[in-house]
Design a protein around this motif. Structure first.
Motif, PDB file in Angstrom:
ATOM      1  N   ASN A 155      -4.515  -6.703  -4.543  1.00  0.00           N
ATOM      2  CA  ASN A 155      -3.398  -7.653  -4.652  1.00  0.00           C
ATOM      3  C   ASN A 155      -2.013  -7.013  -4.647  1.00  0.00           C
ATOM      4  O   ASN A 155      -1.010  -7.723  -4.721  1.00  0.00           O
ATOM      5  CB  ASN A 155      -3.564  -8.483  -5.931  1.00  0.00           C
ATOM      6  CG  ASN A 155      -4.852  -9.273  -5.944  1.00  0.00           C
ATOM      7  OD1 ASN A 155      -5.211  -9.900  -4.945  1.00  0.00           O
ATOM      8  ND2 ASN A 155      -5.570  -9.213  -7.056  1.00  0.00           N
ATOM      9  N   VAL A 156      -1.951  -5.700  -4.587  1.00  0.00           N
ATOM     10  CA  VAL A 156      -0.660  -5.026  -4.534  1.00  0.00           C
ATOM     11  C   VAL A 156      -0.613  -4.177  -3.266  1.00  0.00           C
ATOM     12  O   VAL A 156      -1.581  -3.496  -2.941  1.00  0.00           O
ATOM     13  CB  VAL A 156      -0.419  -4.133  -5.783  1.00  0.00           C
ATOM     14  CG1 VAL A 156      -1.472  -3.060  -5.916  1.00  0.00           C
ATOM     15  CG2 VAL A 156       0.963  -3.501  -5.750  1.00  0.00           C
ATOM     16  N   PRO A 157       0.469  -4.247  -2.498  1.00  0.00           N
ATOM     17  CA  PRO A 157       0.546  -3.429  -1.285  1.00  0.00           C
ATOM     18  C   PRO A 157       0.661  -1.940  -1.624  1.00  0.00           C
ATOM     19  O   PRO A 157       1.388  -1.560  -2.548  1.00  0.00           O
ATOM     20  CB  PRO A 157       1.807  -3.934  -0.584  1.00  0.00           C
ATOM     21  CG  PRO A 157       2.631  -4.558  -1.656  1.00  0.00           C
ATOM     22  CD  PRO A 157       1.661  -5.099  -2.672  1.00  0.00           C
ATOM     23  N   VAL A 158      -0.068  -1.120  -0.886  1.00  0.00           N
ATOM     24  CA  VAL A 158      -0.104   0.323  -1.122  1.00  0.00           C
ATOM     25  C   VAL A 158       0.338   1.040   0.153  1.00  0.00           C
ATOM     26  O   VAL A 158      -0.124   0.701   1.251  1.00  0.00           O
ATOM     27  CB  VAL A 158      -1.515   0.797  -1.522  1.00  0.00           C
ATOM     28  CG1 VAL A 158      -1.514   2.299  -1.811  1.00  0.00           C
ATOM     29  CG2 VAL A 158      -2.030   0.011  -2.723  1.00  0.00           C
ATOM     30  N   ALA A 159       1.231   2.024   0.007  1.00  0.00           N
ATOM     31  CA  ALA A 159       1.677   2.843   1.141  1.00  0.00           C
ATOM     32  C   ALA A 159       1.758   4.290   0.679  1.00  0.00           C
ATOM     33  O   ALA A 159       2.554   4.629  -0.195  1.00  0.00           O
ATOM     34  CB  ALA A 159       3.032   2.370   1.654  1.00  0.00           C
ATOM     35  N   LYS A 211       7.186   0.661   6.705  1.00  0.00           N
ATOM     36  CA  LYS A 211       8.365   1.127   5.957  1.00  0.00           C
ATOM     37  C   LYS A 211       9.487   0.099   5.942  1.00  0.00           C
ATOM     38  O   LYS A 211      10.230  -0.020   4.966  1.00  0.00           O
ATOM     39  CB  LYS A 211       8.863   2.447   6.534  1.00  0.00           C
ATOM     40  CG  LYS A 211       8.000   3.645   6.161  1.00  0.00           C
ATOM     41  CD  LYS A 211       8.655   4.951   6.601  1.00  0.00           C
ATOM     42  CE  LYS A 211       7.886   6.160   6.101  1.00  0.00           C
ATOM     43  NZ  LYS A 211       8.546   7.432   6.472  1.00  0.00           N
ATOM     44  N   ARG A 212       9.619  -0.668   7.020  1.00  0.00           N
ATOM     45  CA  ARG A 212      10.733  -1.614   7.086  1.00  0.00           C
ATOM     46  C   ARG A 212      10.554  -2.817   6.160  1.00  0.00           C
ATOM     47  O   ARG A 212      11.519  -3.538   5.905  1.00  0.00           O
ATOM     48  CB  ARG A 212      10.930  -2.086   8.527  1.00  0.00           C
ATOM     49  CG  ARG A 212       9.808  -2.936   9.092  1.00  0.00           C
ATOM     50  CD  ARG A 212       9.965  -3.129  10.595  1.00  0.00           C
ATOM     51  NE  ARG A 212       8.885  -3.917  11.164  1.00  0.00           N
ATOM     52  CZ  ARG A 212       8.613  -3.965  12.459  1.00  0.00           C
ATOM     53  NH1 ARG A 212       9.334  -3.240  13.313  1.00  0.00           N
ATOM     54  NH2 ARG A 212       7.616  -4.708  12.915  1.00  0.00           N
ATOM     55  N   VAL A 213       9.344  -3.024   5.630  1.00  0.00           N
ATOM     56  CA  VAL A 213       9.145  -4.147   4.708  1.00  0.00           C
ATOM     57  C   VAL A 213       9.041  -3.689   3.255  1.00  0.00           C
ATOM     58  O   VAL A 213       8.926  -4.522   2.347  1.00  0.00           O
ATOM     59  CB  VAL A 213       7.895  -4.983   5.081  1.00  0.00           C
ATOM     60  CG1 VAL A 213       8.040  -5.560   6.477  1.00  0.00           C
ATOM     61  CG2 VAL A 213       6.613  -4.164   4.969  1.00  0.00           C
ATOM     62  N   ILE A 214       9.069  -2.377   3.006  1.00  0.00           N
ATOM     63  CA  ILE A 214       9.069  -1.872   1.637  1.00  0.00           C
ATOM     64  C   ILE A 214      10.484  -1.986   1.074  1.00  0.00           C
ATOM     65  O   ILE A 214      11.441  -1.557   1.724  1.00  0.00           O
ATOM     66  CB  ILE A 214       8.604  -0.406   1.579  1.00  0.00           C
ATOM     67  CG1 ILE A 214       7.171  -0.275   2.112  1.00  0.00           C
ATOM     68  CG2 ILE A 214       8.676   0.135   0.152  1.00  0.00           C
ATOM     69  CD1 ILE A 214       6.677   1.168   2.180  1.00  0.00           C
ATOM     70  N   PRO A 215      10.662  -2.577  -0.101  1.00  0.00           N
ATOM     71  CA  PRO A 215      12.005  -2.696  -0.687  1.00  0.00           C
ATOM     72  C   PRO A 215      12.669  -1.324  -0.805  1.00  0.00           C
ATOM     73  O   PRO A 215      12.044  -0.357  -1.251  1.00  0.00           O
ATOM     74  CB  PRO A 215      11.741  -3.311  -2.062  1.00  0.00           C
ATOM     75  CG  PRO A 215      10.433  -4.009  -1.922  1.00  0.00           C
ATOM     76  CD  PRO A 215       9.634  -3.192  -0.954  1.00  0.00           C
TER      77      PRO A 215
END
Length: 543
Positions: A155-159, A211-215
């Protein structure tokens, strides 16, 4: 006569109480000073005034000549010019300190466990980010896939950024937020697929999908990151760093922190390539303050060897269906270098593979034509064809390399390149001979911040465990004198700052470091055990 006698007696008393010594701020004596000047001379003392070295030489002579507000007896401790890292990611280090540390993880399961620990300590983060994984250190050498991340963090995005910064491992949540599908394509990058669907690994330019959608951190966050990065750097003897690719806003932030006296470390900032940045700085021109220099652009020709994004002239030995790829087309690289040639800016181009090095050496050469003082650089110069090495000398191109890359990659570089081609990799001694100089950086946080690790890797060609016995491709080891110059005076030269710093000499900025043992004398296995006792910038103790 009586009055004259009294007058002369009074004047004599007054003069005897006066000192004709020159005033100074600091006198350092009883030291073993490696000046790293043009003659590589030794001294045992120096004097500092107003942030600069005033005199260097014999302690008793200087004590007789100067009266210093502060005197320090170092009891024989070794002193060197402040260490200068000409290729690092200073802001990137600050950002990494805010993320999960995955460096050295020996398996994918260990990565998951570290992420769980980090997430428990930061349960309110919107994105779970980390850096440092390297599948080459795992039992299974293939790229990982997203399934374990999905199971642990549905449920949490991971990069998660690979150790070299040229690949990203993400989970399904992140792929959905970034709208990445099996049909997503980009020049100079790869969405790794299995059965037509993304595996979770994005290479080079494909990383931008996520990367462009990570705050992004705001200016306050970045200021905190920069100050944290400085603490790590000065504790390891670094007095100048080079930010290899940052934006105008980030450059202005560094400048404002330095002008306010909050950020002490010096920075040679390379501007990230991009049309807005080109337009802004080509009109403005280079500029320099006491602690910040902006006169170069960072270009990327290709990716990294570990993620097979480095552009090779022949296919990878362990993946013969690919030769890697360029991140920019040859025509675009030519256009940009022509623009820079017409300006006063330096071109610093990331080149890992032999094809990328071949291309950029020829592009540079057509513009530079022969010997010159433009000091254009190839960053990394990691795999260079033997027939291309001479071009560094012919066109005065500076190899800006990272010695620890050799000792990090040596376990698998032969698999990627094959037994013959690998001999042209990490060829620091061959490259140094072309211009009688070389610049040694770290590329932190890709590698460790500690410049002494690079010094050890350059002279011993061994890792932290002193492996392999006898060193790796020792024909390209360098001597200790050259290694010290490569992280002091030659590094400053590579950044047009040798007239300001890089050696301990009168008139140069008073940046120096004191170590607990002499790296020029201790046996190779003990070099990495060396600790920094003090770090000074501009005559001020900062550690």
């Amino acid at each position: 006569m009586k009055h004259l006698f009294l007058l002369f007696s009074t004047l004599s008393l007054l003069l005897s109480g006066c000192s004709f010594k020159k005033k100074a701020d600091l006198l350092v004596t009883n030291a073993r000073v490696y000046t790293a000047d043009s003659s590589f001379s030794m001294a045992n003392a120096f004097v500092i005034k107003d942030g600069k070295f005033l005199a260097v030489g014999d302690g008793q002579t200087l004590a007789n000549e100067y009266e210093a507000a502060t005197q320090v007896d170092l009891a024989g401790q070794p002193v060197y010019p402040g260490f200068y890292d000409p290729h690092a990611h200073f802001l990137g280090l600050g950002q990494v300190l805010d993320q999960a540390d995955l460096v050295g993880a020996e398996s994918y399961d260990e990565v998951i466990n570290r992420l769980k620990t980090f997430y428990q300590a930061h349960p309110n983060i919107i994105w779970l980010t980390g850096r440092g994984w390297d599948q080459n250190d795992w039992p299974e050498k293939a790229f990982p896939t997203k399934e374990k991340l999905d199971e642990a963090f549905p449920n949490v995005p991971v990069a998660l950024t690979r150790i070299d910064g040229h690949a990203l491992l993400v989970n399904s949540k992140a792929l959905r937020l970034a709208s990445v599908t099996g049909g997503s394509q980009v020049a100079g990058g790869e969405v790794v697929l299995d059965g037509g669907q993304p595996t979770g690994v994005l290479v080079d330019n494909a990383m931008q999908f996520v990367k462009r959608v990570i705050p992004r951190p705001d200016a306050g966050d970045k200021a905190r990151m920069l100050l944290n990065a400085e603490k790590a750097c000065v504790a390891l003897g670094l007095t100048t760093v080079s930010d290899a690719g940052i934006s105008p806003d980030e450059i202005n932030l560094i400048d404002s922190l330095q002008q306010a006296g909050k950020l002490k470390i010096r920075d040679y900032a390379m501007v990230s390539l991009g049309e807005p940045n080109l337009n802004y700085f080509l009109k403005r021109g280079p500029f320099q303050t006491d602690r910040l220099t902006v006169r170069s652009f960072k270009l990327y020709a290709d990716g990294a060897l570990g993620s097979r994004g480095a552009c090779l002239r022949q296919p990878y030995s362990d993946r013969p269906e690919t030769t890697g790829f360029l991140l920019l087309s040859p025509s675009e690289l030519e256009r940009v270098t022509k623009l820079l040639y017409k300006s006063k800016f330096q071109a610093n181009t990331h080149c890992i593979g032999d094809s990328a090095n071949h291309l950029m050496l020829d592009l540079y050469g057509r513009l530079l034509e022969g010997k010159n003082d433009r000091r254009w650089r190839i960053e990394h110069a990691q795999v260079v064809s033997p027939e291309d090495v001479w071009k560094f000398g012919r066109y005065s191109i500076i190899p800006s390399v990272q010695p620890t890359h050799a000792t990090s990659d040596m376990y698998w570089a032969g698999d990627r390149l094959g037994a013959i081609r690998v001999k042209g990799a990490y060829a620091f001694n061959d490259l140094m001979k072309q211009n009688s100089l070389i610049a040694f950086g770290s590329d932190f946080p890709v590698e460790a911040v500690n410049p002494l690790f690079g010094f050890h890797a350059a002279v011993a060609r061994q890792d932290a465990k002193n492996y392999p016995a006898g060193g790796y491709q020792m024909e390209n080891a360098v001597d200790r004198k050259s290694a010290l110059l490569a992280m002091t005076r030659w590094a400053a030269y590579a950044c047009f700052e040798d007239h300001l710093r890089g050696c301990i000499a009168p008139g140069k900025q008073a940046d120096f470091v004191i170590l607990d043992q002499d790296i020029m004398l201790v046996p190779n296995p003990k070099i990495r055990q060396t600790k920094v006792r003090q770090t000074w910038i501009n005559g001020e103790r900062v550690f």
